[in-house]
Design a protein around this motif. Sequence first.
Motif, PDB file in Angstrom:
ATOM      1  N   SER A   1       0.856  -1.271   0.167  1.00 14.38           N
ATOM      2  CA  SER A   1      -0.044   0.121  -0.093  1.00 14.38           C
ATOM      3  C   SER A   1       0.799   1.283   0.056  1.00 14.38           C
ATOM      4  O   SER A   1       0.246   2.366  -0.066  1.00 14.38           O
ATOM      5  CB  SER A   1      -1.102  -0.168   1.339  1.00 14.38           C
ATOM      6  N   ASN A   2       2.041   1.121   0.169  1.00 15.28           N
ATOM      7  CA  ASN A   2       3.164   2.437   0.137  1.00 15.28           C
ATOM      8  C   ASN A   2       2.831   3.184   1.036  1.00 15.28           C
ATOM      9  O   ASN A   2       3.094   4.341   1.127  1.00 15.28           O
ATOM     10  CB  ASN A   2       3.164   3.139  -1.264  1.00 15.28           C
ATOM     11  N   GLY A   3       2.104   2.791   2.223  1.00 13.54           N
ATOM     12  CA  GLY A   3       1.669   3.724   3.306  1.00 13.54           C
ATOM     13  C   GLY A   3       0.795   4.995   2.838  1.00 13.54           C
ATOM     14  O   GLY A   3       0.548   5.821   3.949  1.00 13.54           O
ATOM     15  N   VAL A   4       0.138   4.741   1.900  1.00 16.97           N
ATOM     16  CA  VAL A   4      -0.643   5.728   1.424  1.00 16.97           C
ATOM     17  C   VAL A   4      -2.131   5.202   1.514  1.00 16.97           C
ATOM     18  O   VAL A   4      -2.656   4.168   1.184  1.00 16.97           O
ATOM     19  CB  VAL A   4      -0.915   5.783  -0.204  1.00 16.97           C
TER      20      VAL A   4
ATOM     21  N   LEU B   1      -8.926   8.689  -4.375  1.00 21.27           N
ATOM     22  CA  LEU B   1      -9.607   8.624  -3.370  1.00 21.27           C
ATOM     23  C   LEU B   1      -9.995   6.949  -3.576  1.00 21.27           C
ATOM     24  O   LEU B   1      -9.980   6.359  -2.377  1.00 21.27           O
ATOM     25  CB  LEU B   1     -11.125   9.282  -3.437  1.00 21.27           C
ATOM     26  N   ALA B   2      -9.885   6.259  -4.589  1.00 19.60           N
ATOM     27  CA  ALA B   2     -10.170   4.692  -4.772  1.00 19.60           C
ATOM     28  C   ALA B   2      -9.612   4.321  -6.204  1.00 19.60           C
ATOM     29  O   ALA B   2      -9.710   4.793  -7.078  1.00 19.60           O
ATOM     30  CB  ALA B   2     -11.496   4.526  -4.890  1.00 19.60           C
ATOM     31  N   PHE B   3      -8.383   3.397  -5.698  1.00 23.87           N
ATOM     32  CA  PHE B   3      -7.818   3.002  -6.944  1.00 23.87           C
ATOM     33  C   PHE B   3      -7.905   1.438  -7.094  1.00 23.87           C
ATOM     34  O   PHE B   3      -7.671   0.737  -5.940  1.00 23.87           O
ATOM     35  CB  PHE B   3      -6.042   3.082  -6.635  1.00 23.87           C
TER      36      PHE B   3
ATOM     37  N   ILE C   1       5.068   7.638 -15.375  1.00 22.92           N
ATOM     38  CA  ILE C   1       5.682   6.611 -14.531  1.00 22.92           C
ATOM     39  C   ILE C   1       5.721   5.194 -15.232  1.00 22.92           C
ATOM     40  O   ILE C   1       4.633   4.744 -15.817  1.00 22.92           O
ATOM     41  CB  ILE C   1       4.718   6.526 -13.286  1.00 22.92           C
ATOM     42  N   SER C   2       7.004   4.590 -15.106  1.00 27.60           N
ATOM     43  CA  SER C   2       6.866   3.417 -15.973  1.00 27.60           C
ATOM     44  C   SER C   2       6.072   2.372 -15.210  1.00 27.60           C
ATOM     45  O   SER C   2       5.961   2.328 -13.945  1.00 27.60           O
ATOM     46  CB  SER C   2       8.415   2.972 -15.825  1.00 27.60           C
ATOM     47  N   GLY C   3       5.365   1.791 -16.184  1.00 24.73           N
ATOM     48  CA  GLY C   3       4.292   0.712 -15.499  1.00 24.73           C
ATOM     49  C   GLY C   3       2.942   1.254 -15.070  1.00 24.73           C
ATOM     50  O   GLY C   3       2.192   0.563 -14.477  1.00 24.73           O
ATOM     51  N   ALA C   4       2.785   2.695 -15.090  1.00 22.36           N
ATOM     52  CA  ALA C   4       1.591   3.441 -14.534  1.00 22.36           C
ATOM     53  C   ALA C   4       1.021   4.218 -15.830  1.00 22.36           C
ATOM     54  O   ALA C   4       0.515   5.229 -15.494  1.00 22.36           O
ATOM     55  CB  ALA C   4       1.771   4.017 -13.512  1.00 22.36           C
ATOM     56  N   THR C   5       1.367   3.855 -17.125  1.00 25.71           N
ATOM     57  CA  THR C   5       1.141   4.894 -18.053  1.00 25.71           C
ATOM     58  C   THR C   5      -0.402   4.965 -18.256  1.00 25.71           C
ATOM     59  O   THR C   5      -1.032   6.069 -18.447  1.00 25.71           O
ATOM     60  CB  THR C   5       1.387   4.080 -19.507  1.00 25.71           C
ATOM     61  N   TYR C   6      -1.360   3.936 -18.204  1.00 21.71           N
ATOM     62  CA  TYR C   6      -2.662   4.202 -18.016  1.00 21.71           C
ATOM     63  C   TYR C   6      -3.353   5.101 -17.015  1.00 21.71           C
ATOM     64  O   TYR C   6      -4.255   5.995 -16.955  1.00 21.71           O
ATOM     65  CB  TYR C   6      -3.481   2.870 -18.192  1.00 21.71           C
ATOM     66  N   SER C   7      -2.911   4.728 -15.736  1.00 21.59           N
ATOM     67  CA  SER C   7      -3.181   5.719 -14.502  1.00 21.59           C
ATOM     68  C   SER C   7      -2.713   6.904 -14.817  1.00 21.59           C
ATOM     69  O   SER C   7      -3.704   7.951 -14.210  1.00 21.59           O
ATOM     70  CB  SER C   7      -2.639   4.954 -13.389  1.00 21.59           C
TER      71      SER C   7
ATOM     72  N   GLY D   1       0.074   0.414 -11.121  1.00 24.30           N
ATOM     73  CA  GLY D   1      -0.042   1.864 -11.531  1.00 24.30           C
ATOM     74  C   GLY D   1      -0.428   2.686 -10.326  1.00 24.30           C
ATOM     75  O   GLY D   1      -0.553   4.083 -10.228  1.00 24.30           O
ATOM     76  N   ASP D   2      -0.519   2.038  -9.169  1.00 21.82           N
ATOM     77  CA  ASP D   2      -0.905   2.980  -7.803  1.00 21.82           C
ATOM     78  C   ASP D   2       0.202   4.121  -7.568  1.00 21.82           C
ATOM     79  O   ASP D   2      -0.260   4.836  -6.304  1.00 21.82           O
ATOM     80  CB  ASP D   2      -1.316   2.047  -6.620  1.00 21.82           C
ATOM     81  N   GLU D   3       1.035   4.000  -8.325  1.00 23.12           N
ATOM     82  CA  GLU D   3       2.209   5.206  -7.703  1.00 23.12           C
ATOM     83  C   GLU D   3       1.436   6.397  -7.907  1.00 23.12           C
ATOM     84  O   GLU D   3       2.175   7.306  -7.305  1.00 23.12           O
ATOM     85  CB  GLU D   3       3.617   5.048  -8.521  1.00 23.12           C
ATOM     86  N   ILE D   4       0.525   6.722  -8.823  1.00 24.68           N
ATOM     87  CA  ILE D   4      -0.144   7.724  -8.970  1.00 24.68           C
ATOM     88  C   ILE D   4      -0.631   8.502  -7.508  1.00 24.68           C
ATOM     89  O   ILE D   4      -0.725   9.669  -7.496  1.00 24.68           O
ATOM     90  CB  ILE D   4      -1.250   7.969 -10.079  1.00 24.68           C
ATOM     91  N   LYS D   5      -0.800   7.390  -6.497  1.00 24.34           N
ATOM     92  CA  LYS D   5      -1.144   8.027  -5.312  1.00 24.34           C
ATOM     93  C   LYS D   5      -0.187   8.928  -4.454  1.00 24.34           C
ATOM     94  O   LYS D   5      -0.530   9.589  -3.590  1.00 24.34           O
ATOM     95  CB  LYS D   5      -1.629   6.730  -4.310  1.00 24.34           C
ATOM     96  N   ASN D   6       1.279   8.760  -4.674  1.00 26.51           N
ATOM     97  CA  ASN D   6       2.218   9.398  -4.111  1.00 26.51           C
ATOM     98  C   ASN D   6       2.048  10.955  -4.370  1.00 26.51           C
ATOM     99  O   ASN D   6       1.999  11.231  -5.286  1.00 26.51           O
ATOM    100  CB  ASN D   6       3.528   8.730  -4.391  1.00 26.51           C
ATOM    101  N   LEU D   7       2.313  11.514  -3.231  1.00 29.79           N
ATOM    102  CA  LEU D   7       2.260  12.908  -3.330  1.00 29.79           C
ATOM    103  C   LEU D   7       3.338  13.704  -4.197  1.00 29.79           C
ATOM    104  O   LEU D   7       3.103  14.427  -4.653  1.00 29.79           O
ATOM    105  CB  LEU D   7       2.481  13.612  -1.761  1.00 29.79           C
ATOM    106  N   GLY D   8       4.357  13.084  -4.245  1.00 35.35           N
ATOM    107  CA  GLY D   8       5.620  13.204  -5.054  1.00 35.35           C
ATOM    108  C   GLY D   8       4.896  13.462  -6.373  1.00 35.35           C
ATOM    109  O   GLY D   8       5.592  14.332  -7.233  1.00 35.35           O
TER     110      GLY D   8
END
Length: 167
Positions: free
Chosen positions: A16-19, A103-105, A140-146, A110-117
């Motif tokens: 969950s990357n702590g998110v 809010l919901a992934f 983001i590599s691996g998150a193109t569609y997201s 591709g869940d890297e888009i949740k990161n604030l950075g």
Amino acid sequence: MLKFIYLYLAICLLASNGVAQASSAQFLQQHQFNSSEAKSLWLNKTQQAAIHEILSHPYAGVRIRYWQNTQKAGFVLNEIGKELPITYGIVVDSQGIKAFEVLAFRESRGDEIKNLGFRKQFFGGKLTNDGELNQNIDGISGATYSVRSMTKIAKLALYLHQQISQP
């Protein structure tokens, strides 16, 4: 068996990357909107065509709910990632995007888009005269569609803010 359960829980926490994912009500409250005071933008044909252009597909509804106070507007919007919808919360004012959260992934990748950075790239973003974002968004590599989904929602929210801000 107990070791397996602990290992499974540890892997889930790490994945969950702590998110934490917030509910739309929590998002709206965090940004000083009353979730029970939603307004609706009933879409006319021109707006539907513009939204179709932004999303690359027709919008499923005839109205879009939003929350507004004197300085800003909040939107809770869905867009397909690769196969499943991603729910976003976004706050826009006259200076551009102020807040942008996932809010919901529901996708498996591709869940890297949740990161604030990553999300910070959108802050302050506005639409250019040709309907594009005025900021370059790194992928983001691996998150193109997201990333594409999030970029579409950013453009949609900015467009909607223009529509509700017109006298």
